[in-house]
Design an enzyme around this catalytic site. Sequence first.
Site, PDB file in Angstrom:
ATOM      1  N   ASP A   1       0.841  -1.200   0.000  1.00 46.33           N
ATOM      2  CA  ASP A   1       0.000   0.000   0.000  1.00 46.33           C
ATOM      3  C   ASP A   1       0.881   1.257   0.000  1.00 46.33           C
ATOM      4  OD1 ASP A   1       0.859  -0.144   2.613  1.00 46.33           O
ATOM      5  OD2 ASP A   1      -1.129   0.053   3.514  1.00 46.33           O
ATOM      6  N   SER A   2       2.206   1.058   0.012  1.00 49.26           N
ATOM      7  CA  SER A   2       3.138   2.161  -0.234  1.00 49.26           C
ATOM      8  C   SER A   2       2.885   2.772  -1.608  1.00 49.26           C
ATOM      9  CB  SER A   2       4.591   1.677  -0.136  1.00 49.26           C
ATOM     10  OG  SER A   2       4.791   0.533  -0.948  1.00 49.26           O
TER      11      SER A   2
ATOM     12  N   ASP B   1      -1.110  -6.147  -0.373  1.00 45.79           N
ATOM     13  CA  ASP B   1      -1.428  -5.521   0.915  1.00 45.79           C
ATOM     14  C   ASP B   1      -2.927  -5.309   1.098  1.00 45.79           C
ATOM     15  OD1 ASP B   1       0.653  -5.130   2.657  1.00 45.79           O
ATOM     16  OD2 ASP B   1       1.241  -3.176   1.842  1.00 45.79           O
TER      17      ASP B   1
ATOM     18  N   LYS C   1      -1.122  -9.420   2.770  1.00 41.79           N
ATOM     19  CA  LYS C   1      -0.369  -8.930   3.932  1.00 41.79           C
ATOM     20  C   LYS C   1      -1.239  -7.928   4.673  1.00 41.79           C
ATOM     21  CE  LYS C   1       3.308  -6.000   3.643  1.00 41.79           C
ATOM     22  NZ  LYS C   1       2.814  -4.859   4.437  1.00 41.79           N
TER      23      LYS C   1
ATOM     24  N   GLU D   1      -1.273  -5.399   8.498  1.00 41.02           N
ATOM     25  CA  GLU D   1      -0.445  -4.824   9.557  1.00 41.02           C
ATOM     26  C   GLU D   1      -1.040  -5.087  10.936  1.00 41.02           C
ATOM     27  OE1 GLU D   1       0.282  -0.685   8.758  1.00 41.02           O
ATOM     28  OE2 GLU D   1       1.091  -1.095   6.758  1.00 41.02           O
TER      29      GLU D   1
ATOM     30  N   GLU E   1       9.301  -4.157  10.508  1.00 41.35           N
ATOM     31  CA  GLU E   1       9.743  -2.849   9.979  1.00 41.35           C
ATOM     32  C   GLU E   1      10.163  -1.912  11.100  1.00 41.35           C
ATOM     33  OE1 GLU E   1       7.118  -1.024   7.141  1.00 41.35           O
ATOM     34  OE2 GLU E   1       8.235   0.863   7.147  1.00 41.35           O
TER      35      GLU E   1
HETATM   36  O1  KIV Z   1       3.557  -1.108   1.622  1.00 40.60           O
HETATM   37  C1  KIV Z   1       4.727  -1.536   1.568  1.00 40.60           C
HETATM   38  O2  KIV Z   1       5.474  -1.324   0.606  1.00 40.60           O
HETATM   39  C2  KIV Z   1       5.216  -2.298   2.702  1.00 40.60           C
HETATM   40  C3  KIV Z   1       6.686  -2.576   2.770  1.00 40.60           C
HETATM   41  C4  KIV Z   1       7.437  -1.354   3.021  1.00 40.60           C
HETATM   42  C5  KIV Z   1       6.997  -3.657   3.728  1.00 40.60           C
HETATM   43  O3  KIV Z   1       4.453  -2.667   3.531  1.00 40.60           O
END
Ligand code: KIV
Length: 275
Positions: free
Chosen positions: A44-45, A83, A113, A115, A182
């Site tokens: 989600d970056s 994510d 993924k 969090e 992280e």
């Molecule tokens: O969203 C993302 O790119 C991440 C990584 C930085 C682990 O969660």
Amino acid sequence: MKNTVITFQQAKEKGEKLTMLTAYDYSTAKLEDEAGVNSILVGDSLGNVMLGYEDTIRVTMEDMIHHGAAVSRGVKNAMVIVDMPFMSYQTSVYDAVVNAGRLMKEAYADAVKLEGGTEVKEQIRAIVDAGIPVCAHIGLTPQSIHAFGGFRVQGKSEEAAKKIILDAQAVEEAGAFAVVIEGVPKKLADLITKKLRIPTIGIGAGNGCDGQVLVYQDLLGMFSDFTPKFVKRYANVGEVMKEAFQNYIKEVGSGAFPSKEHEYQIDDDIIEKLY
Ligand code: KIV
């Protein structure tokens, strides 16, 4: 060979390092896959590096599906992990399973993924029970940035470090196949890596983790809004791109581009009839 949850587990057992990189589009995913990375994270970056947001809070399920599907189309061997965006799983166990299912069906993810640690263990368990592999993400979790009061290293006090160890154990217990750690001190990440049976993937957590992940624009020097201390630049692609864009602008201006080799031809007797 396709990387799966078994590849991840075997790598941990054999002490072989795992590699993960972010990607958000078809072409980049194809290049990373051909380079041989174990897994590609549609992070989600993308809110920061693709959409220009200041944080990841505004990223939607539709954003993740759109970019996730593009990445999946470019990948043969890497495991594609997508994510779960902010508020797609925190709200309830039901929402978590439904949205994880959408990422599998509509973004063709191999795994999802999310969090958090102890507080999301029920969500992880339910998603895993639905047959969907889950990679957890603990420590400095960007979706909680406002609760942390900014991008700060986590787990520096005894109490905070204990909480992160408990989070790691909770996500393993809930059935996660791997956990991203992280922004924590190296020695804490080393200890967690020793305690867990599942592989740890570090970002800003030192080199003792079972694998590493980086945002590809950081690694290639394509994103300069914010560069965390843990990033290593392997190339200066941003400068190469800017120079190419400037040369294009110059050559279009001067008429040097397009030149003869880029033109299509027509017979002169045909064109003369058209005047
Ligand atoms: O969203 C993302 O790119 C991440 C990584 C930085 C682990 O969660």
